[in-house]
Design a protein around this motif. Structure first.
Motif, PDB file in Angstrom:
ATOM      1  N   ALA A  39      30.327   4.217-108.003  1.00  0.00           N
ATOM      2  CA  ALA A  39      29.965   3.866-109.212  1.00  0.00           C
ATOM      3  C   ALA A  39      29.363   2.586-108.190  1.00  0.00           C
ATOM      4  O   ALA A  39      29.610   1.735-106.795  1.00  0.00           O
ATOM      5  CB  ALA A  39      31.292   2.381-109.969  1.00  0.00           C
ATOM      6  N   TYR A  40      27.845   2.768-108.457  1.00  0.00           N
ATOM      7  CA  TYR A  40      26.849   2.038-107.423  1.00  0.00           C
ATOM      8  C   TYR A  40      27.127   0.242-107.877  1.00  0.00           C
ATOM      9  O   TYR A  40      26.732  -0.447-107.255  1.00  0.00           O
ATOM     10  CB  TYR A  40      25.846   2.157-108.150  1.00  0.00           C
ATOM     11  CG  TYR A  40      24.477   3.653-107.580  1.00  0.00           C
ATOM     12  CD1 TYR A  40      24.460   3.856-106.694  1.00  0.00           C
ATOM     13  CD2 TYR A  40      25.176   4.580-108.533  1.00  0.00           C
ATOM     14  CE1 TYR A  40      23.985   5.385-105.572  1.00  0.00           C
ATOM     15  CE2 TYR A  40      24.605   5.689-107.890  1.00  0.00           C
ATOM     16  CZ  TYR A  40      24.186   5.603-106.930  1.00  0.00           C
ATOM     17  OH  TYR A  40      23.668   7.752-106.355  1.00  0.00           O
ATOM     18  N   GLY A  41      27.342  -0.120-109.034  1.00  0.00           N
ATOM     19  CA  GLY A  41      27.213  -1.039-109.104  1.00  0.00           C
ATOM     20  C   GLY A  41      27.725  -1.710-111.114  1.00  0.00           C
ATOM     21  O   GLY A  41      27.966  -0.426-111.340  1.00  0.00           O
ATOM     22  N   GLU A  42      27.756  -2.449-111.154  1.00  0.00           N
ATOM     23  CA  GLU A  42      28.668  -2.992-113.025  1.00  0.00           C
ATOM     24  C   GLU A  42      27.172  -4.234-113.226  1.00  0.00           C
ATOM     25  O   GLU A  42      26.695  -5.123-112.238  1.00  0.00           O
ATOM     26  CB  GLU A  42      29.593  -3.842-112.106  1.00  0.00           C
ATOM     27  CG  GLU A  42      30.795  -4.246-113.909  1.00  0.00           C
ATOM     28  CD  GLU A  42      31.255  -5.981-113.536  1.00  0.00           C
ATOM     29  OE1 GLU A  42      31.693  -6.326-114.903  1.00  0.00           O
ATOM     30  OE2 GLU A  42      31.997  -6.132-112.498  1.00  0.00           O
ATOM     31  N   ILE A  43      27.501  -3.638-114.477  1.00  0.00           N
ATOM     32  CA  ILE A  43      26.314  -4.232-115.418  1.00  0.00           C
ATOM     33  C   ILE A  43      26.871  -5.684-116.091  1.00  0.00           C
ATOM     34  O   ILE A  43      27.862  -5.488-116.725  1.00  0.00           O
ATOM     35  CB  ILE A  43      26.098  -3.546-116.583  1.00  0.00           C
ATOM     36  CG1 ILE A  43      25.406  -2.136-116.449  1.00  0.00           C
ATOM     37  CG2 ILE A  43      24.838  -4.642-117.700  1.00  0.00           C
ATOM     38  CD1 ILE A  43      25.238  -1.551-117.276  1.00  0.00           C
ATOM     39  N   ALA A  44      26.607  -6.709-114.567  1.00  0.00           N
ATOM     40  CA  ALA A  44      27.299  -7.527-115.522  1.00  0.00           C
ATOM     41  C   ALA A  44      26.816  -8.636-116.473  1.00  0.00           C
ATOM     42  O   ALA A  44      27.725  -9.358-116.948  1.00  0.00           O
ATOM     43  CB  ALA A  44      27.733  -8.646-114.159  1.00  0.00           C
ATOM     44  N   GLY A  45      25.670  -8.997-116.209  1.00  0.00           N
ATOM     45  CA  GLY A  45      24.727  -9.871-117.513  1.00  0.00           C
ATOM     46  C   GLY A  45      24.333  -8.687-117.944  1.00  0.00           C
ATOM     47  O   GLY A  45      23.366  -8.668-117.206  1.00  0.00           O
ATOM     48  N   ALA A  91      13.420 -10.107-120.593  1.00  0.00           N
ATOM     49  CA  ALA A  91      15.224  -9.717-120.175  1.00  0.00           C
ATOM     50  C   ALA A  91      15.317  -9.449-118.777  1.00  0.00           C
ATOM     51  O   ALA A  91      14.393  -9.605-117.829  1.00  0.00           O
ATOM     52  CB  ALA A  91      14.990  -8.213-121.056  1.00  0.00           C
ATOM     53  N   ALA A  92      16.549 -10.171-118.925  1.00  0.00           N
ATOM     54  CA  ALA A  92      17.256  -9.688-117.513  1.00  0.00           C
ATOM     55  C   ALA A  92      18.596  -9.351-117.410  1.00  0.00           C
ATOM     56  O   ALA A  92      19.171  -9.069-118.291  1.00  0.00           O
ATOM     57  CB  ALA A  92      17.247 -11.778-116.859  1.00  0.00           C
ATOM     58  N   ALA A  93      19.066  -8.562-116.399  1.00  0.00           N
ATOM     59  CA  ALA A  93      20.257  -8.543-115.513  1.00  0.00           C
ATOM     60  C   ALA A  93      20.546  -8.311-114.539  1.00  0.00           C
ATOM     61  O   ALA A  93      19.833  -8.960-113.655  1.00  0.00           O
ATOM     62  CB  ALA A  93      20.452  -6.665-116.214  1.00  0.00           C
ATOM     63  N   VAL A  94      21.681  -9.065-114.462  1.00  0.00           N
ATOM     64  CA  VAL A  94      22.517  -9.399-113.208  1.00  0.00           C
ATOM     65  C   VAL A  94      23.755  -7.930-112.964  1.00  0.00           C
ATOM     66  O   VAL A  94      24.154  -7.356-113.984  1.00  0.00           O
ATOM     67  CB  VAL A  94      23.745  -9.921-113.371  1.00  0.00           C
ATOM     68  CG1 VAL A  94      24.507 -10.335-112.181  1.00  0.00           C
ATOM     69  CG2 VAL A  94      22.813 -12.419-114.013  1.00  0.00           C
ATOM     70  N   LEU A  95      23.977  -7.647-112.281  1.00  0.00           N
ATOM     71  CA  LEU A  95      24.119  -6.359-111.393  1.00  0.00           C
ATOM     72  C   LEU A  95      25.183  -6.960-110.092  1.00  0.00           C
ATOM     73  O   LEU A  95      24.500  -7.779-109.315  1.00  0.00           O
ATOM     74  CB  LEU A  95      23.631  -5.378-110.769  1.00  0.00           C
ATOM     75  CG  LEU A  95      22.284  -4.577-112.064  1.00  0.00           C
ATOM     76  CD1 LEU A  95      21.324  -4.161-110.985  1.00  0.00           C
ATOM     77  CD2 LEU A  95      22.854  -4.136-113.157  1.00  0.00           C
TER      78      LEU A  95
END
Length: 404
Positions: A250-256, A396-400
């Motif tokens: 897994a490269y990373g999690e879609i946290a928010g 739009a915004a996303a936290v990884l």
């Protein structure tokens, strides 16, 4: 609650096809922006683009499929193959109804549409391809991905310009949380033809510089617009437990994730970007101090860059977080841009390095942001924030963050 992780990345950009060559070029600050080659743009005020010149559809798609598809779909299908290969997904890993698709689009198949309209005007309706009925459509990439990979789960498309890629990313996460084990998501654009070109010009904000090194310089003193780009990215998103069970990396999690909308200028009110940032942080349970890098929208005009810088300093403080705009090397790819920024954020988490913003010596001092320029910057990964804004008021915004 079920965590959604990214296990595969497929990038199509003017400075690199597939994630490896693209990432190498990005860390080196190697831009793919140059004069438009696909048509004669010399009579237009804007003449530069981030054009993909080394993609040969016949190397990736069947001869039967090519006449049915616009270039944006051809790039999308190739990127999906790269993403699935990167994720190590084999046919039969998931059932057909366990896989879904969420894509974004801003222009649709403009090149295909222009060609068929020209055939109509010059030769008559009998010369228009039957495939015109769907090849131009905004949702065609979702449909073609579903068919190519046998994905019969939740499917949809988001039309919110530059913000659409993050909206599709957020939808993938929602569907994972609802029980779909695997989603393909992202966005890819290609409208480097006269029809698409005048549409981009009508929207405003394009640079008229003929110098590739000075045409698109987000947050720089004297920035005078952006350069259109071609391409985007497709990402494989999976239920973290299912991915772990099959031994996937897994490269990373879609946290928010969060999305807001600005009111029309005549109605007034503050821009919604700051609220999108704050809501994405709240959704992820992350403090502003935990964010180690922001991949900014970077529109490249004084008004838009100032508004974004004000949102960043309001949330993080003056020069409170490193900021990068790698799309300065590819041009703004409409709905394809944010998925590429997500790919950059994930690769930054993996390699512990932040890519530079090319061709910008330093940010204009009045913005008071810590823009990464010149060379990649090492960092100790915590969480990354990706931002996108679309014409008409979309934010739009996303936290990884690294997968646990």
């Amino acid at each position: 609650m079920t965590a959604a992780v990214v296990t595969g990345i497929g990038v199509a950009a003017c400075n690199g096809l597939e994630s490896g060559p693209f990432w190498e070029a990005t860390l080196q600050g190697r831009s793919g922006i140059g004069p438009v080659r696909r048509f004669d743009a010399s009579g237009y005020p804007a003449t530069l683009a981030g054009e993909i010149t080394d993609f040969v559809p016949e190397e990736h798609l069947s001869g039967r499929l090519i006449p049915q598809t616009d270039r944006m779909t051809q790039l999308t299908l190739a990127a999906s193959d790269w993403a699935l290969g990167d994720a190590g997904l084999r046919p039969g890993t998931y059932g057909t109804h366990e896989m879904g698709v969420a894509t974004s689009a801003a222009s649709g198949g403009f090149e295909y549409g222009q060609r068929e309209l020209a055939a109509l005007w010059s030769s008559g309706p009998s010369h228009v391809s039957v495939y015109m009925s769907f090849a131009w459509f905004y949702a065609v990439n979702s449909g073609q991905l579903s068919i190519r990979h046998g994905m019969r789960g939740p499917s949809g498309v988001f039309v919110s310009d530059q913000a659409g890629g993050l909206d599709a990313f957020a939808q993938a996460r929602r569907n994972i949380r609802k029980g779909t084990p695997m989603m393909l998501c992202g966005g890819v654009e290609s409208s480097l033809n006269p029809y698409g070109w005048v549409a981009r010009m009508a929207g405003g904000g394009l640079s008229t510089s003929d110098d590739p090194k000075r045409a698109y310089r987000p947050f720089a003193p004297g920035a005078n617009g952006c350069v259109p780009g071609e391409g985007g990215a497709v990402l494989v998103v999976e239920d973290a437990d299912r991915a772990r069970a099959r031994g996937a990396r897994a490269y990373g999690e879609i946290a928010g994730c969060a999305a807001t909308f600005d009111a029309a200028p005549r109605h007034g009110g503050p821009p919604g970007l700051r609220r999108a940032i704050e809501e994405a942080l709240a959704d992820s349970g992350t403090e502003a101090s935990d964010i180690g890098v922001v991949f900014a929208d970077g529109a490249g005009t004084a008004e838009a860059d100032r508004a974004e810088a004000e949102a960043l300093t309001a949330v993080f403080g003056p020069r409170g977080v490193p900021v990068s705009v790698p799309k300065a090397m590819t041009g703004r790819m409409s709905s394809g841009a944010a998925p590429v920024d997500v790919a950059c954020a994930l690769l930054s988490l993996r390699d512990e390095v932040i890519p530079p913003t090319a061709d910008v010596g330093q940010a204009a001092p009045e913005y008071d942001i810590d823009l990464v320029t010149g060379a990649p910057r090492p960092w100790r990964p915590g969480a990354a924030l990706v931002l996108a804004r679309g014409a008409g008021g979309f934010n739009a915004a996303a936290v990884l963050r690294r997968a646990s």
